[in-house]
Enzyme design. Structure first.
Site, PDB file in Angstrom:
ATOM      1  N   THR A 188     -38.819  26.234 -11.274  1.00  0.00           N
ATOM      2  CA  THR A 188     -39.116  24.878 -10.808  1.00  0.00           C
ATOM      3  C   THR A 188     -39.315  24.083 -12.095  1.00  0.00           C
ATOM      4  OG1 THR A 188     -41.510  25.168 -10.749  1.00  0.00           O
ATOM      5  CG2 THR A 188     -40.317  25.747  -8.745  1.00  0.00           C
ATOM      6  N   HIS A 189     -38.897  22.838 -12.094  1.00  0.00           N
ATOM      7  CA  HIS A 189     -38.937  22.003 -13.312  1.00  0.00           C
ATOM      8  C   HIS A 189     -38.143  22.641 -14.456  1.00  0.00           C
ATOM      9  CE1 HIS A 189     -42.474  20.006 -11.385  1.00  0.00           C
ATOM     10  NE2 HIS A 189     -42.730  21.246 -11.007  1.00  0.00           N
TER      11      HIS A 189
ATOM     12  N   SER B 217     -12.267  25.432 -28.831  1.00  0.00           N
ATOM     13  CA  SER B 217     -12.414  24.200 -29.600  1.00  0.00           C
ATOM     14  C   SER B 217     -11.300  24.140 -30.634  1.00  0.00           C
ATOM     15  CB  SER B 217     -13.773  24.190 -30.294  1.00  0.00           C
ATOM     16  OG  SER B 217     -13.744  23.340 -31.427  1.00  0.00           O
TER      17      SER B 217
ATOM     18  N   SER C  91       0.834  -1.207   0.000  1.00  0.00           N
ATOM     19  CA  SER C  91       0.000   0.000   0.000  1.00  0.00           C
ATOM     20  C   SER C  91       0.867   1.256   0.000  1.00  0.00           C
ATOM     21  CB  SER C  91      -0.928   0.011   1.223  1.00  0.00           C
ATOM     22  OG  SER C  91      -0.178  -0.101   2.418  1.00  0.00           O
TER      23      SER C  91
ATOM     24  N   LYS D 104     -15.917  28.891 -30.484  1.00  0.00           N
ATOM     25  CA  LYS D 104     -16.376  28.270 -29.236  1.00  0.00           C
ATOM     26  C   LYS D 104     -15.675  28.783 -27.987  1.00  0.00           C
ATOM     27  CE  LYS D 104     -18.372  24.559 -28.801  1.00  0.00           C
ATOM     28  NZ  LYS D 104     -19.684  24.281 -28.199  1.00  0.00           N
TER      29      LYS D 104
ATOM     30  N   ASN E 104     -15.958  27.168 -24.159  1.00  0.00           N
ATOM     31  CA  ASN E 104     -16.608  26.085 -23.409  1.00  0.00           C
ATOM     32  C   ASN E 104     -16.335  26.160 -21.901  1.00  0.00           C
ATOM     33  OD1 ASN E 104     -17.580  24.934 -25.803  1.00  0.00           O
ATOM     34  ND2 ASN E 104     -15.687  23.766 -26.091  1.00  0.00           N
TER      35      ASN E 104
ATOM     36  N   GLU F 222     -17.807  21.640 -16.207  1.00  0.00           N
ATOM     37  CA  GLU F 222     -18.219  20.288 -16.617  1.00  0.00           C
ATOM     38  C   GLU F 222     -17.398  19.222 -15.890  1.00  0.00           C
ATOM     39  OE1 GLU F 222     -19.304  20.203 -21.147  1.00  0.00           O
ATOM     40  OE2 GLU F 222     -17.798  21.747 -20.818  1.00  0.00           O
TER      41      GLU F 222
HETATM   42  N1  ARG Z   1      -0.766  -1.432   5.073  1.00  0.00           N
HETATM   43  C1  ARG Z   1      -1.736  -1.913   6.011  1.00  0.00           C
HETATM   44  C2  ARG Z   1      -3.063  -1.155   5.796  1.00  0.00           C
HETATM   45  O1  ARG Z   1      -3.050  -0.146   5.189  1.00  0.00           O
HETATM   46  C3  ARG Z   1      -1.291  -1.712   7.411  1.00  0.00           C
HETATM   47  C4  ARG Z   1      -1.850  -2.680   8.379  1.00  0.00           C
HETATM   48  C5  ARG Z   1      -1.406  -4.041   8.046  1.00  0.00           C
HETATM   49  N2  ARG Z   1      -1.654  -4.956   9.091  1.00  0.00           N
HETATM   50  C6  ARG Z   1      -1.522  -6.256   8.911  1.00  0.00           C
HETATM   51  N3  ARG Z   1      -1.776  -7.015   9.903  1.00  0.00           N
HETATM   52  N4  ARG Z   1      -1.208  -6.729   7.742  1.00  0.00           N
HETATM   53  O2  ARG Z   1      -4.106  -1.608   6.232  1.00  0.00           O
END
Ligand code: ARG
Length: 472
Positions: free
Chosen positions: A159-160, A281, A27, A287, A289, A294
């Protein structure tokens, strides 16, 4: 792959995941941005361990010194993150331990990444909320300024998406301020939900060490300590509250974006966006825009998706921590980043747009929007409301056939249609008077909107005061 000496659980394993699974399980690219919170949390934890006599003061000093060095390196960009570390917690701890040895290896005493990640995420989300609250205040101030500056400008209310009754442009703008004010309240709630310290829950069951959790909470600026260790490591409600607050705010921005897009068409012409907030454009030279409006509207889908994603991620999880929960941060941070950028873009658009008061007024003269007032006028002269409705309905039909507006009819023409119309009927349909007559509290009448402007200013001031104390 042979067991990698680098994993903190190496002792129990004879093989470890290869490159692909290491990256699949990591992560780090997402949680790297919590590095400052991770370091703050570790320093507080180490100090507490020393205070409690669990590690020595010398070890805590070495840990704090080593972490301060890492802090500086990350801030300067010289620290090298290695995806093999899986997450920000292990990346920092590994480098610390490589540098300071056994003291570093003592940092994780009475701690699990489960309570660590929950703590870091809560700290990080609190900081994000402070930033988003500032941005929300910015757009509220801009709306209030515009409402003040263009006070008296009359536009059609719909409204609408059909012309209904004329309103003050200020009133229309302040309806959006009311939405963003509620968004601020939702952010405050999410802040309070995040404001609980999970650290000290360890993996799920608490720890055999006698911790001083209140000390850690105070040091990290948490106002409360979690009461159930299993809940503490598996609770992501605070993120759901936060993403929900983002999703509603983004939805409000999307509605405003839609109006800006409509208003800047030739058909409406109520506003002109600044060139800086418009694009052209590649084929059609004429144009201009409203791309950024958006995009604000378009990005709403992903924020709503972020909310749905986390709800679905959480729904089948048994207690306590499950790796599924690692998926929580990407969506939460995406919602935060998307909303932050959208608030900034929208604020700039509002701040620089040109308001075409004449086009709004012209629009307010069409659509027979004084019809309700004409009916009320007849009622005040003794005509039952249903009959009055019928009389005015027929008048509108006649005007429509002749291509006339209610304002262009003479007193004689009114009287010819129905003798019960009074001397003052032309004043009844005067578009400014139609607006001014909406005297009820919260209505669009000039006096009511003057009161509203004061109320809004007071609300903004109160929220500014909350934010100041939240920043500590
Ligand atoms: N990278 C993990 C998370 O974001 C941290 C916690 C991980 N804990 C574990 N027991 N693997 O959730």
């Amino acid at each position: 792959m042979k067991a990698d000496a680098k994993t903190p659980w190496g002792g129990r394993f004879e093989k470890s995941p290869g490159r692909f699974l290491t990256e699949f399980g990591a992560s780090l690219p997402v949680d790297q941005r919590m590095w400052a919170e991770d370091i703050r949390g570790s320093v507080a934890h180490a100090r507490m361990l020393a205070n409690q006599g669990i590690i020595s003061e010398a070890d805590a000093d070495a840990i704090e010194e080593g972490l301060s060095q890492i802090y500086r390196e990350i801030r300067e960009g010289s620290f090298v993150f290695d995806i093999a570390d899986e997450d920000v917690h292990m990346a920092i701890e590994r480098v610390l331990t490589e540098r300071i040895g056994p003291a570093g290896a003592r940092l994780h005493t009475a701690r699990s990444r489960n309570d660590q990640v929950a703590t870091d995420t809560r700290l990080h989300v609190k900081a994000i909320i402070v930033d988003l609250a500032h941005r929300t205040l910015c757009i509220r101030r801009t709306l209030l300024r515009l409402a003040d500056e263009h006070f008296g400008v009359v536009m059609p209310g719909y409204t609408h998406l059909q012309k209904a009754q004329p309103v003050l442009f200020s009133h229309h703008l302040l309806a959006y301020e009311a939405m963003f004010a509620r968004d601020f309240t939702r952010m405050k709630h999410a802040f309070e939900a995040a404001d609980v310290l999970p650290l000290g829950s360890a993996a799920l069951a608490g720890t055999t060490f006698d911790l001083d959790r209140d000390y850690v909470a105070a040091r990290l600026g948490f106002s409360r300590v979690s009461v159930n260790s299993m809940d503490a490591v598996s609770d992501r409600d605070f993120l759901l509250d936060f993403i929900y607050a983002c999703a509603v705010a983004q939805m409000h921005l999307s509605r405003l974006a839609e109006e800006i897009i409509l208003w800047s068409t030739e058909e409406f012409g109520f506003i002109t966006l600044d060139d800086e907030f418009s694009t052209g454009s590649s084929i059609m030279p004429q144009k201009k825009n409203p791309d950024f409006a958006e995009l604000v509207r378009g990005k709403t889908g992903r924020v709503v998706g972020d909310l749905t994603a986390l709800l679905v991620t959480m729904k089948g999880l048994p207690l306590a921590y499950n790796k599924d929960m690692q998926e929580d941060k990407e969506g939460a941070f995406d919602a935060a980043d998307t909303l932050a950028a959208s608030l900034r873009a929208m604020n700039g658009m509002l701040d620089t747009m040109r308001v075409n008061a004449d086009a709004m007024r012209l629009g307010a003269l069409g659509g027979y929007m004084a019809a309700t007032d004409l009916a009320d006028h007849l009622v005040s002269r003794g005509v039952p409301f249903r009959d009055a409705h019928e009389v005015v309905g027929r008048l509108v039909l006649a005007c429509e056939k002749d291509g006339r507006t209610l304002q262009s009819l003479t007193l004689e023409e009114y009287r010819k249609h129905d003798p019960r119309f009074g001397e003052d009927v032309r004043e009844v349909v005067d578009i400014d008077r139609v607006v001014e007559r909406r005297v009820s509290a919260g209505g669009t009448g000039h006096d009511a909107v003057r009161v509203q402007i004061k109320t809004v200013a007071a609300g903004i001031a109160a929220d500014e005061a909350w934010l100041e104390q939240a920043e500590g």
